[in-house]
Write a protein that holds these residues in place. Structure first.
Motif, PDB file in Angstrom:
ATOM      1  N   LEU A 287       0.820  -1.208   0.000  1.00  0.00           N
ATOM      2  CA  LEU A 287       0.000   0.000   0.000  1.00  0.00           C
ATOM      3  C   LEU A 287       0.860   1.266   0.000  1.00  0.00           C
ATOM      4  O   LEU A 287       1.620   1.500   0.931  1.00  0.00           O
ATOM      5  CB  LEU A 287      -0.859  -0.106   1.258  1.00  0.00           C
ATOM      6  N   PRO A 288       0.718   2.079  -1.065  1.00  0.00           N
ATOM      7  CA  PRO A 288       1.433   3.357  -1.079  1.00  0.00           C
ATOM      8  C   PRO A 288       0.673   4.406  -0.256  1.00  0.00           C
ATOM      9  O   PRO A 288      -0.561   4.411  -0.258  1.00  0.00           O
ATOM     10  CB  PRO A 288       1.438   3.738  -2.554  1.00  0.00           C
ATOM     11  N   CYS A 289       1.411   5.247   0.440  1.00  0.00           N
ATOM     12  CA  CYS A 289       0.753   6.217   1.310  1.00  0.00           C
ATOM     13  C   CYS A 289       1.726   7.349   1.643  1.00  0.00           C
ATOM     14  O   CYS A 289       2.874   7.338   1.197  1.00  0.00           O
ATOM     15  CB  CYS A 289       0.302   5.534   2.597  1.00  0.00           C
ATOM     16  N   GLY A 290       1.286   8.304   2.428  1.00  0.00           N
ATOM     17  CA  GLY A 290       2.187   9.378   2.827  1.00  0.00           C
ATOM     18  C   GLY A 290       1.447  10.516   3.493  1.00  0.00           C
ATOM     19  O   GLY A 290       0.230  10.452   3.681  1.00  0.00           O
ATOM     20  N   MET A 291       2.232  11.559   3.834  1.00  0.00           N
ATOM     21  CA  MET A 291       1.630  12.753   4.429  1.00  0.00           C
ATOM     22  C   MET A 291       1.283  13.701   3.281  1.00  0.00           C
ATOM     23  O   MET A 291       2.127  13.967   2.403  1.00  0.00           O
ATOM     24  CB  MET A 291       2.627  13.422   5.390  1.00  0.00           C
ATOM     25  N   VAL A 292       0.052  14.205   3.284  1.00  0.00           N
ATOM     26  CA  VAL A 292      -0.452  14.998   2.154  1.00  0.00           C
ATOM     27  C   VAL A 292       0.436  16.216   1.893  1.00  0.00           C
ATOM     28  O   VAL A 292       0.781  16.959   2.813  1.00  0.00           O
ATOM     29  CB  VAL A 292      -1.904  15.464   2.423  1.00  0.00           C
ATOM     30  N   HIS A 293       0.830  16.395   0.646  1.00  0.00           N
ATOM     31  CA  HIS A 293       1.695  17.510   0.246  1.00  0.00           C
ATOM     32  C   HIS A 293       0.967  18.849   0.459  1.00  0.00           C
ATOM     33  O   HIS A 293      -0.235  18.954   0.131  1.00  0.00           O
ATOM     34  CB  HIS A 293       2.075  17.348  -1.225  1.00  0.00           C
ATOM     35  N   PRO A 294       1.678  19.878   0.979  1.00  0.00           N
ATOM     36  CA  PRO A 294       1.024  21.177   1.209  1.00  0.00           C
ATOM     37  C   PRO A 294       0.337  21.745  -0.036  1.00  0.00           C
ATOM     38  O   PRO A 294      -0.735  22.345   0.060  1.00  0.00           O
ATOM     39  CB  PRO A 294       2.177  22.089   1.647  1.00  0.00           C
ATOM     40  N   ASN A 295       0.930  21.524  -1.203  1.00  0.00           N
ATOM     41  CA  ASN A 295       0.299  22.038  -2.435  1.00  0.00           C
ATOM     42  C   ASN A 295      -1.071  21.405  -2.673  1.00  0.00           C
ATOM     43  O   ASN A 295      -1.984  22.040  -3.187  1.00  0.00           O
ATOM     44  CB  ASN A 295       1.180  21.741  -3.661  1.00  0.00           C
ATOM     45  N   VAL A 296      -1.183  20.123  -2.325  1.00  0.00           N
ATOM     46  CA  VAL A 296      -2.455  19.412  -2.513  1.00  0.00           C
ATOM     47  C   VAL A 296      -3.498  19.976  -1.555  1.00  0.00           C
ATOM     48  O   VAL A 296      -4.652  20.223  -1.935  1.00  0.00           O
ATOM     49  CB  VAL A 296      -2.257  17.894  -2.303  1.00  0.00           C
ATOM     50  N   LEU A 297      -3.085  20.214  -0.307  1.00  0.00           N
ATOM     51  CA  LEU A 297      -4.016  20.808   0.666  1.00  0.00           C
ATOM     52  C   LEU A 297      -4.496  22.164   0.151  1.00  0.00           C
ATOM     53  O   LEU A 297      -5.685  22.475   0.193  1.00  0.00           O
ATOM     54  CB  LEU A 297      -3.328  20.975   2.029  1.00  0.00           C
ATOM     55  N   ARG A 298      -3.560  22.961  -0.368  1.00  0.00           N
ATOM     56  CA  ARG A 298      -3.928  24.291  -0.877  1.00  0.00           C
ATOM     57  C   ARG A 298      -4.953  24.177  -2.006  1.00  0.00           C
ATOM     58  O   ARG A 298      -5.929  24.910  -2.042  1.00  0.00           O
ATOM     59  CB  ARG A 298      -2.677  25.027  -1.376  1.00  0.00           C
ATOM     60  N   HIS A 299      -4.728  23.224  -2.917  1.00  0.00           N
ATOM     61  CA  HIS A 299      -5.698  23.038  -4.008  1.00  0.00           C
ATOM     62  C   HIS A 299      -7.066  22.646  -3.465  1.00  0.00           C
ATOM     63  O   HIS A 299      -8.096  22.883  -4.095  1.00  0.00           O
ATOM     64  CB  HIS A 299      -5.222  21.964  -4.992  1.00  0.00           C
ATOM     65  N   GLY A 300      -7.072  22.004  -2.295  1.00  0.00           N
ATOM     66  CA  GLY A 300      -8.346  21.596  -1.680  1.00  0.00           C
ATOM     67  C   GLY A 300      -8.943  22.684  -0.804  1.00  0.00           C
ATOM     68  O   GLY A 300      -9.927  22.454  -0.110  1.00  0.00           O
ATOM     69  N   GLY A 301      -8.325  23.866  -0.819  1.00  0.00           N
ATOM     70  CA  GLY A 301      -8.863  24.982  -0.026  1.00  0.00           C
ATOM     71  C   GLY A 301      -8.526  24.877   1.450  1.00  0.00           C
ATOM     72  O   GLY A 301      -9.224  25.437   2.300  1.00  0.00           O
ATOM     73  N   ILE A 302      -7.438  24.160   1.780  1.00  0.00           N
ATOM     74  CA  ILE A 302      -7.072  23.974   3.188  1.00  0.00           C
ATOM     75  C   ILE A 302      -5.705  24.627   3.441  1.00  0.00           C
ATOM     76  O   ILE A 302      -4.780  24.468   2.639  1.00  0.00           O
ATOM     77  CB  ILE A 302      -7.034  22.466   3.525  1.00  0.00           C
ATOM     78  N   ASP A 303      -5.589  25.335   4.551  1.00  0.00           N
ATOM     79  CA  ASP A 303      -4.349  26.023   4.875  1.00  0.00           C
ATOM     80  C   ASP A 303      -3.345  25.034   5.485  1.00  0.00           C
ATOM     81  O   ASP A 303      -3.555  24.526   6.582  1.00  0.00           O
ATOM     82  CB  ASP A 303      -4.662  27.146   5.892  1.00  0.00           C
ATOM     83  N   PRO A 304      -2.231  24.758   4.755  1.00  0.00           N
ATOM     84  CA  PRO A 304      -1.267  23.758   5.253  1.00  0.00           C
ATOM     85  C   PRO A 304      -0.512  24.214   6.499  1.00  0.00           C
ATOM     86  O   PRO A 304       0.144  23.400   7.155  1.00  0.00           O
ATOM     87  CB  PRO A 304      -0.318  23.549   4.068  1.00  0.00           C
ATOM     88  N   GLU A 305      -0.592  25.522   6.824  1.00  0.00           N
ATOM     89  CA  GLU A 305       0.054  25.997   8.062  1.00  0.00           C
ATOM     90  C   GLU A 305      -0.778  25.567   9.270  1.00  0.00           C
ATOM     91  O   GLU A 305      -0.279  25.439  10.376  1.00  0.00           O
ATOM     92  CB  GLU A 305       0.154  27.537   8.074  1.00  0.00           C
ATOM     93  N   GLU A 306      -2.058  25.351   9.031  1.00  0.00           N
ATOM     94  CA  GLU A 306      -2.956  25.049  10.144  1.00  0.00           C
ATOM     95  C   GLU A 306      -3.265  23.551  10.249  1.00  0.00           C
ATOM     96  O   GLU A 306      -3.409  22.998  11.327  1.00  0.00           O
ATOM     97  CB  GLU A 306      -4.254  25.829   9.952  1.00  0.00           C
ATOM     98  N   TYR A 307      -3.394  22.901   9.078  1.00  0.00           N
ATOM     99  CA  TYR A 307      -3.801  21.490   9.069  1.00  0.00           C
ATOM    100  C   TYR A 307      -2.804  20.641   8.281  1.00  0.00           C
ATOM    101  O   TYR A 307      -2.107  21.135   7.403  1.00  0.00           O
ATOM    102  CB  TYR A 307      -5.168  21.342   8.402  1.00  0.00           C
ATOM    103  N   ASN A 308      -2.778  19.365   8.612  1.00  0.00           N
ATOM    104  CA  ASN A 308      -2.038  18.413   7.782  1.00  0.00           C
ATOM    105  C   ASN A 308      -2.804  17.098   7.754  1.00  0.00           C
ATOM    106  O   ASN A 308      -3.900  17.005   8.330  1.00  0.00           O
ATOM    107  CB  ASN A 308      -0.596  18.239   8.292  1.00  0.00           C
ATOM    108  N   GLY A 309      -2.262  16.087   7.095  1.00  0.00           N
ATOM    109  CA  GLY A 309      -3.024  14.844   7.015  1.00  0.00           C
ATOM    110  C   GLY A 309      -2.246  13.752   6.317  1.00  0.00           C
ATOM    111  O   GLY A 309      -1.131  13.968   5.845  1.00  0.00           O
ATOM    112  N   PHE A 310      -2.866  12.563   6.281  1.00  0.00           N
ATOM    113  CA  PHE A 310      -2.253  11.467   5.524  1.00  0.00           C
ATOM    114  C   PHE A 310      -3.212  10.986   4.446  1.00  0.00           C
ATOM    115  O   PHE A 310      -4.420  11.270   4.501  1.00  0.00           O
ATOM    116  CB  PHE A 310      -1.809  10.314   6.435  1.00  0.00           C
TER     117      PHE A 310
END
Ligand code: DAH
Length: 346
Positions: A287-310
């Motif tokens: 299973l490939p996986c990882g911590m969501v890239h900040p650019n991807v969060l930004r494209h999703g309308g989420i501030d990477p300074e405040e939130y992160n994810g896998f």
């Protein structure tokens, strides 16, 4: 006055035989419409004395109101009857499943991919995940751009797919597209999975198909860690294989995660000692996986300074094949009933 006296009575008698809206409206017109007896009376009123006008006029009004209220009562009655009869007609036969089950070998059943997908969905639902869906036909933005794979990125080469003539739409190459739509539609914290078919322009062999299945997962919140990722993956795999599994992470590259990993499980056949299934390594890549890239969060309308994810992308066909001992992925879409009938289950 004589005419008026019997009008309501006559109307009531005829009303008994009416049970359709159209007939009711015709009957109403016959009695109190322009050509009806009531308007005849009103027309003749001109020649009556003032005193007569008063009495007959009041009576005519009374008759008109009585008939109108009978009409609206009947109208409600007819509507109710129509609703009841359509409910009666559209009744769902809830005993159908049982009768199918009772047919035993002749019964239908779900495809093995559906069975495994549902099992995994249930595991994630029990861990508080939502189950999302997404379109098979995607645009360049959702499939690549928003996932940090720009136009000239070499990662696009590995995901060659089927493009539409407008050169803007394509058959999605992975379920990661569901991440983009999922992020845009909700506010963190959230967690969801998204199973579905994916398409690639592959040369087919026993382990490659042009149409296959993945299950995407994503969790976004405050201070989500690699530890959380390992916990959820380990729980998932232990539930799927019905025993405690050992996992390890190796670095892996995917443009939409940073850091990215390949998650391996200790070989369930040889318990890590080395056998032909794990090619004598002791571990199986799953299973490939990882911590969501900040650019991807930004494209999703989420501030990477405040939130992160896998995020992770589980290959479902591989699991189905492992679970049922299927040696060739091409059986899955062969449409061969002799294959499908072996998995009858609900
Ligand atoms: N979308 C990737 C593929 O199809 C799989 C994948 C890798 C999904 C890493 C992920 C991830 O969410 O974090 O090759």
């Amino acid at each position: 006055m004589q005419i008026l006296d019997t009008l309501v009575q006559d109307f009531t008698a005829e009303l008994k035989n009416v049970n359709k809206t159209a007939d009711l409206l015709n009957l109403k017109a016959k009695y109190i419409g322009k050509q009806g007896p009531l308007s005849d009376v009103m027309k003749n009123l001109k020649s009556a004395s003032v005193e007569e006008k008063k009495i007959i006029g009041a009576k005519a009004n009374e008759v008109k109101n009585a008939i109108e209220s009978l009409v609206s009562e009947k109208m409600q009655e007819i509507e109710l009857a129509e609703i009841n009869s359509s409910l009666e007609k559209d009744r769902i036969d809830i005993s159908l499943t049982d009768s199918v089950l009772n047919k035993g070998l002749q019964s239908a059943g779900f495809h093995p991919v559906t069975l495994v997908t549902r099992e995994i969905e249930d595991i994630f639902i029990s861990m508080g995940f939502e189950v999302l869906d997404g379109p098979h036909i995607e645009d360049d933005y959702h499939n690549f751009e928003a996932l940090n794979i720009p136009d000239t990125h070499p990662a696009r080469d590995m995901q060659d797919t089927f493009w539409f003539a407008d050169k803007k739409h394509l058959l999605r190459t992975h379920t990661s597209t569901i991440q983009v739509r999922g992020m845009k539609e909700r506010k963190p914290p959230f967690r969801f999975v998204g199973p579905g078919k994916v398409f690639r322009c592959e040369r087919t062999d026993a382990s490659h198909e042009m149409v296959f299945h993945q299950l995407e997962g994503m969790m976004v919140g405050k201070d989500v860690s690699v530890g959380n990722l390992i916990y959820f993956m380990k729980t998932l795999l232990s539930e799927i294989f019905k025993k405690e599994v050992e996992v390890r992470l190796r670095p892996g590259f995917f443009p939409f995660v940073e850091p990215g990993f390949e998650l391996d499980i200790k070989c369930l056949i040889c318990s890590g000692k080395g056998c032909s299934v794990c090619k004598h390594v002791g571990w199986v890549e799953l299973l490939p996986c990882g911590m969501v890239h900040p650019n991807v969060l930004r494209h999703g309308g989420i501030d990477p300074e405040e939130y992160n994810g896998f995020a992770f992308g589980l290959g479902l066909d591989r699991l189905v094949m492992m679970k049922y001992g299927i040696d060739d992925i091409r059986h899955l879409h062969s449409g061969d009933l002799r294959f499908n009938q072996q998995f009858k289950s609900f």
